[in-house]
Design a protein around this motif. Structure first.
Motif, PDB file in Angstrom:
ATOM      1  N   SER A 154      41.104  51.296  36.114  1.00  0.00           N
ATOM      2  CA  SER A 154      40.467  52.003  35.000  1.00  0.00           C
ATOM      3  C   SER A 154      40.692  53.498  35.187  1.00  0.00           C
ATOM      4  O   SER A 154      41.020  53.952  36.287  1.00  0.00           O
ATOM      5  CB  SER A 154      38.977  51.664  34.925  1.00  0.00           C
ATOM      6  OG  SER A 154      38.372  51.757  36.176  1.00  0.00           O
ATOM      7  N   ALA A 203      38.294  47.900  40.447  1.00  0.00           N
ATOM      8  CA  ALA A 203      37.739  48.676  39.322  1.00  0.00           C
ATOM      9  C   ALA A 203      38.353  50.072  39.288  1.00  0.00           C
ATOM     10  O   ALA A 203      38.756  50.574  38.231  1.00  0.00           O
ATOM     11  CB  ALA A 203      36.225  48.765  39.456  1.00  0.00           C
ATOM     12  N   LEU A 241      40.060  43.373  33.494  1.00  0.00           N
ATOM     13  CA  LEU A 241      40.658  44.712  33.404  1.00  0.00           C
ATOM     14  C   LEU A 241      42.124  44.631  32.974  1.00  0.00           C
ATOM     15  O   LEU A 241      42.610  45.481  32.220  1.00  0.00           O
ATOM     16  CB  LEU A 241      40.505  45.455  34.734  1.00  0.00           C
ATOM     17  CG  LEU A 241      39.131  46.125  34.900  1.00  0.00           C
ATOM     18  CD1 LEU A 241      38.883  46.530  36.349  1.00  0.00           C
ATOM     19  CD2 LEU A 241      38.995  47.348  33.976  1.00  0.00           C
ATOM     20  N   ALA A 294      30.752  45.555  33.125  1.00  0.00           N
ATOM     21  CA  ALA A 294      31.041  44.260  33.765  1.00  0.00           C
ATOM     22  C   ALA A 294      29.903  43.795  34.666  1.00  0.00           C
ATOM     23  O   ALA A 294      29.124  44.597  35.175  1.00  0.00           O
ATOM     24  CB  ALA A 294      32.328  44.376  34.584  1.00  0.00           C
ATOM     25  N   CYS A 323      35.074  51.922  33.245  1.00  0.00           N
ATOM     26  CA  CYS A 323      34.517  50.664  33.750  1.00  0.00           C
ATOM     27  C   CYS A 323      33.165  50.940  34.418  1.00  0.00           C
ATOM     28  O   CYS A 323      33.071  51.769  35.324  1.00  0.00           O
ATOM     29  CB  CYS A 323      35.488  50.038  34.751  1.00  0.00           C
ATOM     30  SG  CYS A 323      34.876  48.533  35.498  1.00  0.00           S
ATOM     31  N   LEU A 329      34.246  49.209  29.458  1.00  0.00           N
ATOM     32  CA  LEU A 329      33.970  47.844  29.908  1.00  0.00           C
ATOM     33  C   LEU A 329      32.712  47.863  30.771  1.00  0.00           C
ATOM     34  O   LEU A 329      32.640  48.590  31.759  1.00  0.00           O
ATOM     35  CB  LEU A 329      35.144  47.318  30.746  1.00  0.00           C
ATOM     36  CG  LEU A 329      34.887  45.967  31.426  1.00  0.00           C
ATOM     37  CD1 LEU A 329      34.875  44.836  30.412  1.00  0.00           C
ATOM     38  CD2 LEU A 329      35.922  45.683  32.500  1.00  0.00           C
ATOM     39  N   VAL A 384      35.749  55.145  36.666  1.00  0.00           N
ATOM     40  CA  VAL A 384      34.873  54.050  37.072  1.00  0.00           C
ATOM     41  C   VAL A 384      33.500  54.615  37.414  1.00  0.00           C
ATOM     42  O   VAL A 384      33.388  55.657  38.064  1.00  0.00           O
ATOM     43  CB  VAL A 384      35.479  53.232  38.237  1.00  0.00           C
ATOM     44  CG1 VAL A 384      35.762  54.071  39.469  1.00  0.00           C
ATOM     45  CG2 VAL A 384      34.555  52.070  38.620  1.00  0.00           C
TER      46      VAL A 384
END
Ligand SMILES: CC(=O)N[C@H]1[C@@H](OP(=O)(O)OP(=O)(O)OC[C@H]2O[C@@H](n3ccc(=O)[nH]c3=O)[C@H](O)[C@@H]2O)O[C@H](CO)[C@@H](O)[C@@H]1O[C@H](C)C(=O)N[C@@H](C)C(=O)N[C@H](CCC(=O)O)C(=O)O
Ligand SMILES: Nc1ncnc2c1ncn2[C@@H]1O[C@H](COP(=O)(O)OP(=O)(O)OP(=O)(O)O)[C@@H](O)[C@H]1O
Ligand SMILES: N[C@H](CCC[C@H](N)C(=O)O)C(=O)O
Ligand SMILES: [Mg+2]
Length: 492
Positions: free
Chosen positions: A401, A397, A364, A458, A377, A456, A404
């Motif tokens: 971000s 997270a 991140l 993840a 995220c 993103l 999230v």
């Protein structure tokens, strides 16, 4: 192979009386499901089964010799040892004729970065015209032949068999990941590493090691055992990350020559003047009063650390720094690690394997460093793994971000909703979105993204499956993202 040759290196406590010097062994195994007539069966005490209770079954299937640490009443000879896991590894190395002695074996351990560093090394050696092999999370690879793997570091038998196949196929350098589980379970005992690399230590696997102290001790075994192999005259090198105090502490644990690397702390291989963009990263490498410029296509400070580890490893193996740096500059990335999803769209989707608090924070940070819009995220946490990392990852997270979306990872045998409850336990209710179905979560993030934003995804990186219960179903974050981008393009 004669049983006596095989068990000689074991330093056994005691043989049962019916052992004969002429006994022949055709196979060594620790699994009754693999026993064939003529096998040597090793009784391993595991987390689910005690192999000693399976010895009779092994004999029924044709085992002719048993290695055990608990008293057994069976009709075939038994060799008693203190630790059957170590015995298993030594037997495996002997059965396959100590293949690691004829290869350059580089072991990489640490919480994060093992897969990345092994692949950087592999590329460098391949680029230097060597035949190479890789053992790790994604696969076992011998030259260009790829084999599936169950564990990041295989059981000792699979490991020695793989090393033997590498040797027979002319492999010169094997880069392998060495997990903390494998060190505790002695899976790599009997492997003669030439170079051992430490990346970093941060919270993970506490369901197994219980404390960070014990986790660090497990990692240290790779360094304390370095040079205890069978061919002690080969030079041994420990490559340690001095930005991590745990890395510094390993210097005392090893008899090998040490090369340190770092960005923030003084080290033999030190990176300065980092510049990170969305196209890659450049830095100055300072080594022995010389400065070399390094260009990477990989993004993020943590990848500078990974690159330093690979450079130091390649140097310890005897390669020249300028050509190592040249090879590194050609690497476009490692599958599922900061992988940018290809396609026609005006935002960016990145798939990354961050599945620990430190990994997630690092990735991140890298995303925030290159962003030109908002950051979405999509993340979750695996089931049957360290539960205490869940709220920590959630906070990282949420804080790093703009939006999230918490979702499922591999729930395994846990209830996905119960995992998510633990994930969000410490967060304000209106500070996140919750979409348990991973496909829907990915679609939603991509639908919400505006031009120049970054999504993103993840936690699962290269994984092409989701483990739900004990079933493995096909699921691939990159494929799902590509589909979601197509859907969004059609909707426009
Ligand atoms: C907790 C753990 O690490 N378990 C590993 C362990 O299995 P276990 O102790 O549960 O074995 P068990 O099922 O109790 O069996 C004990 C013995 O009985 C034998 N057995 C069992 C059943 C039977 O019918 N017949 C039989 O002979 C087994 O072959 C074994 O010898 O030994 C097995 C063989 O080496 C591993 O495959 C298995 O990994 C399981 C699958 C696992 O999920 N491990 C994870 C946690 C792990 O090791 N992860 C690290 C990576 C972590 C990271 O890098 O992030 C890894 O290296 O993969
Ligand atoms: N040096 C590093 N420091 C911190 N985080 C890292 C580092 N390298 C990679 N990461 C993050 O960790 C994730 C996993 O990286 P990688 O697969 O190389 O680690 P690993 O040690 O092999 O993990 P595993 O334990 O699952 O085998 C990456 O996707 C990235 O987000
Ligand atoms: N080697 C790690 C990988 C975790 C990947 C993540 N997707 C999960 O399932 O938790 C483990 O087995 O703990
Ligand atoms: Mg890995």
């Amino acid at each position: 192979m004669k049983a006596i040759e095989l068990i000689n290196p074991l330093k056994s406590k005691e043989f049962s009386t019916n052992f004969s010097d002429s006994l022949e062994i055709t196979k060594v195994t620790q699994d009754t499901r693999e026993v064939e007539p003529g096998s040597l069966f090793v009784c391993i005490i595991g987390s689910l089964h005690n192999g000693h209770e399976l010895a009779k079954e092994a004999v029924q299937k044709g085992a002719v010799l048993i290695v055990a640490s608990e008293p057994l009443d069976v009709d075939v000879p038994v060799v008693y040892v203190n630790n059957t896991m170590k015995a298993m590894a030594i037997l495996a190395a002997a059965f396959f004729d100590y293949p690691s002695q004829d290869l350059r074996v580089i072991g990489v351990t640490g919480t994060n970065g093992k897969t990345t560093v092994t692949h950087l090394l592999d590329y460098i050696f391949h680029d230097h015209k060597e035949k190479t092999g890789v053992i790790g999370t994604m696969y076992r690879r011998i030259g260009s032949e790829v084999y599936e793997t169950k564990n990041t570091t295989p059981d000792s038998l699979t490991l020695q068999k793989t090393l033997r196949e590498m040797k027979e196929n002319g492999v010169q350098t094997c880069s392998m990941e060495v997990s903390s589980h494998s060190l505790v379970q002695g899976r790599v005992w009997g492997t003669d590493f030439d170079i051992a690399i430490f990346t970093n230590l941060s919270q993970d696997h506490l369901e197994y090691h219980h404390t960070m102290q014990k986790y660090a001790e497990a990692k240290s075994l790779l360094f304390s055992q370095l040079g205890n192999g069978y061919q002690q005259d080969k030079p041994k090198f420990a490559i340690l990350n001095f930005d991590d105090p745990v890395g510094r502490s390993f210097e005392e644990k090893t008899a090998a020559s040490v090369f340190s690397y770092g960005i923030d702390q003084p080290a033999d291989f030190k990176a300065t003047d980092l510049r990170i963009t969305n196209k890659g990263t450049r830095f100055n490498l300072n080594f022995e009063n010389q400065v070399y410029e390094v260009q990477l296509q990989l993004v993020g400070k943590f990848n500078v650390s990974n690159a330093l580890a690979a450079i130091a490893g390649a140097y310890a193996a005897g390669l020249e720094l300028p050509s190592v740096i040249q090879s590194l500059s050609q690497i476009s990335g490692v599958r599922g690690r900061f992988e940018i999803v290809k396609g026609e769209y005006d935002f960016a989707v990145i798939v990354d394997y961050a599945h620990t608090p430190d990994g997630l924070l690092n990735v991140l940070n890298a995303v925030n460093e290159i962003k030109t819009g908002n950051v979405f995220c999509v993340v979750g946490c695996g089931g049957d793994r360290d539960r205490t990392k869940r709220p920590i990852m959630a906070e990282i997270a949420q804080k790093n971000s703009d939006t999230v979306i918490f979702t499922s990872d591999n729930p395994r045998t846990e209830d996905p909703d119960a995992i998510l409850n633990e994930v969000v336990a410490g967060l304000e209710e209106d500070s996140y979105q919750l979409i348990p179905d991973r496909r829907e979560a990915i679609q939603s993030a991509i639908q919400q993204a505006a031009p120049n934003d970054i999504v993103l995804i993840a936690g699962k990186g290269h994984e092409n499956y989701q483990i739900i219960g004990t079933e493995k179903i096909h699921f691939d974050d990159v494929e799902e993202a590509e589909k979601a981008i197509l859907i969004k393009n059609i909707d426009k």
